[in-house]
Design an enzyme around this catalytic site. Structure first.
Site, short mmCIF file in Angstrom:
data_model
loop_
_atom_site.label_atom_id
_atom_site.label_comp_id
_atom_site.label_asym_id
_atom_site.label_seq_id
_atom_site.Cartn_x
_atom_site.Cartn_y
_atom_site.Cartn_z
CG HIS A 97 -1.81 1.13 1.39
ND1 HIS A 97 -3.16 1.08 1.13
CD2 HIS A 97 -1.56 2.41 1.78
CE1 HIS A 97 -3.71 2.26 1.35
NE2 HIS A 97 -2.75 3.10 1.75
CD GLU A 98 1.66 3.68 3.67
OE1 GLU A 98 1.90 4.74 3.05
OE2 GLU A 98 0.62 3.53 4.34
CG HIS B 188 0.07 6.08 -0.65
ND1 HIS B 188 -1.04 6.62 -1.23
CD2 HIS B 188 -0.37 5.48 0.49
CE1 HIS B 188 -2.11 6.34 -0.49
NE2 HIS B 188 -1.73 5.64 0.57
#
Ligand code: ADP
Ligand code: ZN
Ligand code: MG
Length: 621
Positions: A436-437, A440
C-alpha cells in the site's frame, strides 16, 4: 495511510494539585459516610412488606410484637423470629397516624403497649448524616472550583485576571518570530503605551481596540504579552470563555471590574482572549438566545466607549472566527484595527524554530531550514512542541546535542503520535501495508508535479494508521493547478490500487485516503469550477445566517439535478484517476515489488533509498 502533517490533540490536563486531590478524597469519604449512616438504620434486615389486611390479621392474631406509626406507614417487629431476630415489617397505610380504629386495635393487641408514633431518625444520627452531607457538598464544591468548574460562583463578579506587573523576565518581540507583519503593526502601540503624553500632545488618534485574528497556536496570546512586555505596562487578561457564566450579570460585572482595574493602573494593556465567546452576533430573537452573553457583550461595548484612549489604555483581543463577531464590536472606536496573525511560511517556521532552539544544544550540521521544510502547516505552538519533543528524545538517548534524527522523529510524533513499535502486526498484514505505502510512494515519484517523497514507513503509529508516506513540499504552495490536484488524487489512490494489483482486492485500511481523494474531487467540481460539465461556477454553500429567509441546514441555491450532476462529476474524476493510476502501477510492477520488499526488510526507507530502487527499475513507458 498517507500522512501529511496533522495535529496531535492537546494533551489531557496534567495531574491535579495536591489540595484538589485531598478535597476530592474528603468529598468521597464524606459522601460514603453520610450514605452509610442513613442506610444503616434501614439495612440490617430489610422489612417484610405486608398489605394492611395481612397486618391487621396478624395483629388480631397476636402476631405483632411492636409497632411504629409514621405518616402514611406502619412498621415494627413481628413475634415471628428468623435466626433469633424478630422479623421486621412495613405496611403502607395512608393516614396511619390518624386512624382511630387502628389505634383501638393497637391498644388491644400489641403486647405491653409497645406501639408509638415514629419521631423519625434519632436526632443524633440525623444530625451526623446532615453534617456529613454538608461536608461532602463543601468538598465537592472546592474540587469543582479548583478544576475550573464553578469557581466563578465563589469569585462572583471579581475578575480572575492574571495581572502581570512588570515581570523580571517579560515576553518581548524577540520571543515572537515568523509573524513580522503583525509585530511591525504593533510597534506603534508599544510606543504609545510607553509615552502616551507624546501622542496626546500631537493629538494623534490612537486605536482603542486591536483585534488579533488567526488560527489557534499562531502566537496571538504571545503577541499581546510581548506588547505589554515591550512597553513595560501591566497586562490584564481574561478569556472570553470565562465570561460565559451561570449567573446572569456576573459576566457584565467582570467586564466593569476589569476596566476599572486597568484604568487605575494606566498605562496598561487589557487582553481579551477568545473574544468570539462573548462577542458572537447577538441572537436574532428566540432561537439560541443567550441572555447572559448579550449582557456581557453590552457591558463590553459600554466599557469600550467609556474610556478615552488618551488615558493610555489599549484593549487587545484575539479570535479565530472574526466573521462571527457582532457588528457593534468592530465599529470605529471599538475593535476597529484588525491584525492578521497567519500560519508561518517556510522562512517563518525556520525563525520560530530558531527562537525555541535558543536554549537547546543543537548538533553541528543540523539545518533548521530543512526541519522547517518538513513541517508545512505547522503553527508556532506545533513548532515549540516539536523542539521540546526533539530535546526529550535526545535526552532519552543520553546525547549531549539534539540532532537531525531527533527532529525527524519529533516531527513524526507531533504529526502522528508516538511510534508503536511494540504493536504486534501479522506478517501478511505488514506485507499488505508495505504494498500500500509503496503504491503511494511510487505514484508520487512517477508524477512530475507532486511533492517529493521524504520517507516511507510501515511502522504503525497512532490509531488506525498502518504506515505512512511522508512528503516534503519544497516550498509552501498557495495555488494548486488542476493537473496538480488530479495528480494528488492519483497519489492518494495509489495505496489501494497497489493492494488491488497485488492481492486482487482492497482492504478497509484506506478509508482516509478515499475520503481525502473524494474531498479534493468534490472541491474541484463544486468550488474551483474545474469541471467542464458544470462550468466555472461555485456551488459552495455560503455561510448564510440561519435567521435569514432561505438560510439553515439545507441551504443550497442549486437544483437537485445539479446536485446529482456534481456527484456524477466527482465520480468521473475519481474513476479517471483510478484508471490512470492502475495503468501506471501495472507498468511499474517490478519497482512496486522492489519498494515493498525494501519496506519489509527495513520498515522505513528515505528519499535516497527510494531513489536508488527506482534507478534500478526505471520506468519504460
Ligand atoms: P494563540 O494564542 O494564537 O492560540 P499562543 O500565543 O498561545 O497561540 O501560542 C502558544 C505557544 O506557541 C506560545 O507560547 C509560543 O511558545 C509558541 N508560539 C506560537 N506562535 C509563536 C511565534 N510566532 N513565535 C514563537 N513562538 C510561538
Ligand atoms: Zn494510504
Ligand atoms: Mg491564545
Amino acid at each position: 495511510m498517507n500522512s501529511k502533517p496533522r495535529f496531535r490533540l492537546p494533551g489531557l490536563p496534567g495531574p491535579f494539585p495536591k489540595k484538589t486531590l485531598v478535597a476530592a478524597g474528603v468529598a468521597v469519604v464524606a459522601i460514603v459516610a453520610a450514605v452509610a449512616t442513613m442506610a444503616w438504620r434501614r439495612w440490617p434486615e430489610s422489612p417484610r412488606p405486608l398489605a394492611y389486611g395481612q397486618f391487621e390479621k396478624k395483629l388480631v392474631e397476636g402476631g405483632v410484637a411492636r409497632v411504629k406509626i409514621a405518616p402514611g406507614e406502619l412498621s415494627g417487629e413481628l413475634v415471628e423470629k428468623v435466626a433469633g431476630k424478630a422479623v421486621r415489617f412495613r405496611t403502607p397505610w395512608p393516614n396511619a397516624e390518624r386512624d382511630e380504629r387502628l389505634a383501638g386495635l393497637l391498644a388491644k393487641h400489641v403486647p405491653g403497649g409497645n406501639y408509638e408514633a415514629d419521631a423519625g431518625p434519632s436526632a443524633g444520627w440525623s444530625s451526623a448524616a446532615t453534617l456529613g452531607i454538608l461536608i461532602a457538598l463543601v468538598a465537592t464544591f472546592v474540587v469543582l472550583s479548583r478544576m475550573g468548574g464553578v469557581g466563578s460562583v465563589v469569585a462572583f463578579g471579581k475578575s480572575r485576571h492574571k495581572l502581570y506587573e512588570r515581570q523580571d523576565d517579560p515576553v518581548t518581540f524577540d520571543d515572537v518570530a515568523g509573524i513580522d507583519e503583525a509585530v511591525g503593526e504593533l510597534r506603534e502601540v508599544v510606543e504609545f503605551l510607553r509615552r502616551p503624553e507624546k501622542y496626546q500632545a500631537l493629538g494623534g488618534r490612537i486605536p482603542k481596540g486591536i483585534l488579533l485574528v488567526g488560527p489557534p497556536g499562531t502566537g496571538k496570546t504571545l503577541l499581546a504579552k510581548a506588547v505589554a512586555g515591550e512597553a513595560g505596562v501591566p497586562f490584564f487578561s481574561l478569556s472570553g470563555s470565562d465570561f460565559v457564566e451561570m449567573f446572569a450579570g456576573v459576566g457584565a460585572a467582570r467586564v466593569r471590574n476589569l476596566f476599572a482595574q486597568a484604568e487605575s493602573k494606566a498605562p496598561s494593556l487589557i487582553f481579551i482572549d477568545e473574544l468570539d465567546a462573548i462577542g458572537k452576533a447577538r441572537s436574532a430573537g428566540g432561537v439560541g438566545h443567550h441572555d447572559e452573553r448579550d449582557q456581557t457583550l453590552n457591558q463590553l461595548l459600554v466599557a469600550m466607549d467609556g474610556f478615552a484612549s488618551n488615558r493610555g489604555i489599549i484593549v487587545m483581543a484575539a479570535t479565530n472566527r472574526p466573521e462571527t463577531l457582532d457588528a457593534a464590536l468592530v465599529r470605529p472606536g471599538r475593535f476597529d484595527r484588525n491584525i492578521v496573525v497567519d500560519r508561518p511560511d517556510l522562512v517563518g517556521r525556520e525563525q520560530i524554530l530558531k527562537v525555541h532552539a535558543r536554549n537547546v544544544p543543537i548538533g553541528e550540521g543540523l539545518d533548521l531550514r530543512q526541519i522547517a521544510a518538513m513541517t508545512p502547516g505547522f503553527v508556532g505552538a506545533d513548532l515549540a512542541n516539536l523542539v521540546n519533543e526533539a530535546a526529550l528524545l535526545a535526552a532519552r538517548k543520553n546525547k549531549s546535542q539534539v540532532d537531525r534524527h531527533d527532529f525527524e522523529e519529533g516531527v513524526e510524533r507531533v504529526v502522528a503520535g508516538p511510534e508503536k513499535r511494540q504493536r504486534v502486526i501479522r506478517r501478511d498484514e505488514q506485507l499488505r501495508i508495505a504494498h500500500h505505502e509503496a503504491g503511494h510512494a511510487l505514484v508520487a515519484r512517477s508524477l512530475p508535479g507532486t511533492d517529493p517523497v521524504h520517507k516511507v514507513s510501515i511502522v504503525g503509529r497512532g490509531a488506525g494508521m498502518g504506515g505512512f508516506t511522508m512528503y516534503r513540499p519544497e516550498d509552501d504552495r498557495f495555488l494548486h493547478t488542476q493537473s496538480w490536484l488530479i495528480d494528488h488524487i492519483r497519489t492518494l489512490l495509489g495505496g489501494t490500487v497497489a493492494e488491488e494489483l497485488t492481492y486482487g482486492e482492497v482492504s478497509d485500511g484506506a478509508t482516509s485516503d478515499l475520503q481525502r481523494a473524494t474531498q479534493v474531487a468534490r472541491k474541484m467540481v463544486a468550488e474551483f469550477g474545474m469541471s467542464p460539465r458544470l462550468g466555472r461556477v461555485s456551488y459552495q454553500t455560503q455561510g448564510r445566517s440561519p435567521f435569514l429567509p432561505g438560510g439553515g441546514a439545507n441551504d443550497s441555491s442549486w437544483s437537485e439535478r445539479t446536485a446529482r450532476e456534481i456527484d456524477l462529476e466527482v465520480r468521473r474524476i475519481l474513476d479517471d484517476a483510478l484508471r490512470s493510476t492502475r495503468e501506471l502501477l501495472e507498468r511499474r510492477r517490478p519497482a512496486l515489488e522492489a519498494v515493498a520488499d525494501a519496506l519489509m526488510e527495513r520498515e522505513t526507507i528515505d528519499a535516497a533509498q527510494l531513489q536508488e530502487i527506482l534507478d534500478r527499475f526505471p520506468d519504460a513507458p
